[in-house]
Design an enzyme around this catalytic site. Structure first.
Site, PDB file in Angstrom:
ATOM      1  N   ASP A  50     -11.703   2.135   4.063  1.00  0.00           N
ATOM      2  CA  ASP A  50     -12.126   0.798   3.618  1.00  0.00           C
ATOM      3  C   ASP A  50     -13.604   0.538   3.922  1.00  0.00           C
ATOM      4  OD1 ASP A  50     -11.721  -1.508   2.227  1.00  0.00           O
ATOM      5  OD2 ASP A  50     -10.619  -2.568   3.792  1.00  0.00           O
ATOM      6  N   LYS A  80       0.841  -1.204   0.000  1.00  0.00           N
ATOM      7  CA  LYS A  80       0.000   0.000   0.000  1.00  0.00           C
ATOM      8  C   LYS A  80       0.876   1.254   0.000  1.00  0.00           C
ATOM      9  CE  LYS A  80      -3.696  -2.633   2.066  1.00  0.00           C
ATOM     10  NZ  LYS A  80      -4.367  -3.150   3.254  1.00  0.00           N
ATOM     11  N   GLN A  95      -5.281  -1.821   9.634  1.00  0.00           N
ATOM     12  CA  GLN A  95      -4.985  -3.082   8.947  1.00  0.00           C
ATOM     13  C   GLN A  95      -5.491  -4.268   9.781  1.00  0.00           C
ATOM     14  OE1 GLN A  95      -3.406  -3.488   5.824  1.00  0.00           O
ATOM     15  NE2 GLN A  95      -3.908  -5.637   6.101  1.00  0.00           N
TER      16      GLN A  95
END
Ligand code: NAP
Length: 283
Positions: free
Chosen positions: A119, A52, A96
């Site tokens: 997200d 990322k 994460q």
């Protein structure tokens, strides 16, 4: 033989198209910035975070990694999220997953300001997707839909089956497919008679995390098969990454199929950048 859906190449083209948006934002004085929070020592998570960071750098997007070992006090993590929420220079926040067992992912993710929830995992954004309202949509399902459309633009009316009902992949993907007017079946570990149900799918997406579970007996000839699974297995004494699908056997029956690696994975990271730019646009 199936068309192989090359996620790596499709993601590269998509990222190239997005670079112009980054430049435009910068011309307007906005420097898109994603904060990546990585807790614990899960080797796969470290690899994903590094990917990322790397893609963000090539796209001119600023990324900041906040790395902690699993001994970090939960209150310190809460303080960090609250600080990032009010930091005007930060547009996107990613926690994460998976988190080490001593942390509650849902509790922590819900502390992220939904306007920075890159997200789409806060209850607010998940609810908006469920209600068909605009919000941030999780990256992997967006990537899956993008890949599908490269081989079949019109998916309305098709029977789409999603295997797996997690809040990060299966559930939001089934909503996206529903919004695209597919007939959607969502299967999980309590579902019975998987093979015969899967054989009715025009689109079959597997997101179970079960290595090589889906073989040719699950496939309707001509189906589009998208393999989200990423599984690390031992093969001939060495470690190897495989999907949920037996690629070679299924390729003989499917119309199109994604490989693992280089299928859905690169699209997930590309959509993380896409969502970051969207959030930076409307900050
Ligand atoms: P998860 O939270 O563990 O969910 C797995 C889902 O699969 C659950 O809903 C589970 O059902 C279902 N399931 C498990 N065994 C099953 C079986 N035998 N039959 C039917 N359903 C079964 O996993 P996740 O986070 O969604 O991830 C799934 C996979 O996708 C993993 O391999 C992960 O590494 C991969 N992934 C890849 C990407 C990417 O970018 N390529 C992104 C995210 C995840 P229950 O709900 O009943 O337990």
């Amino acid at each position: 033989m199936a068309t192989i859906i090359d996620g790596k190449k499709i993601a590269e083209v998509f990222c190239e198209q997005m670079k112009e948006r980054t430049l435009k934002l910068k011309r307007h004085g906005v420097n898109p910035h994603i904060a990546l929070i990585n807790v614990g020592n899960d080797p796969a998570s470290s690899v994903y975070v590094a990917k990322k960071e790397k893609l963000a750098a090539t796209m001119g997007i600023l990324s900041t990694v906040h790395k902690f070992d699993d001994s970090i006090d939960e209150n310190d993590l809460i303080t960090l999220i609250k600080k990032l929420n009010i930091d005007k220079e930060v547009h996107a926040i990613l926690l994460q997953s998976p988190l080490p067992q001593n942390f509650q992912f849902r509790k922590l993710v819900n502390l992220i300001d939904p306007r920075k929830d890159v997200d789409g995992l806060t209850t607010m954004n998940q609810g908006r997707l469920f209600a068909g309202e605009p919000g941030v949509v999780p990256c992997t399902p967006l990537g899956v839909l993008h890949l599908l459309r490269t081989v079949r633009e019109q998916i309305a009316g098709l029977h789409a089956i999603v295997l797996g009902r997690s809040s990060i992949v299966g559930r939001p993907l089934s909503q996206l497919l529903l919004n695209a007017n597919c007939t959607v079946t969502l299967l999980h570990s309590y579902s019975q008679d998987l093979k015969s149900i899967c054989k009715t799918a025009d689109i079959l997406v597997s997101a179970m995390g079960k290595p090589l579970f889906i073989d040719k007996e699950f496939i309707k000839p001509g189906a589009i098969v998208i393999d989200v699974g990423v599984n690390r297995i031992e093969s001939n004494g060495s470690k190897k990454i495989v999907g949920d699908v037996v690629f070679d056997a299924v390729s003989e029956f499917a119309a199109a199929i994604t490989p693992v690696p280089n299928g859905v994975g690169p699209m997930t990271v590309a959509y993380l950048m896409h969502n970051t730019l969207n959030l930076a646009c409307c900050h």
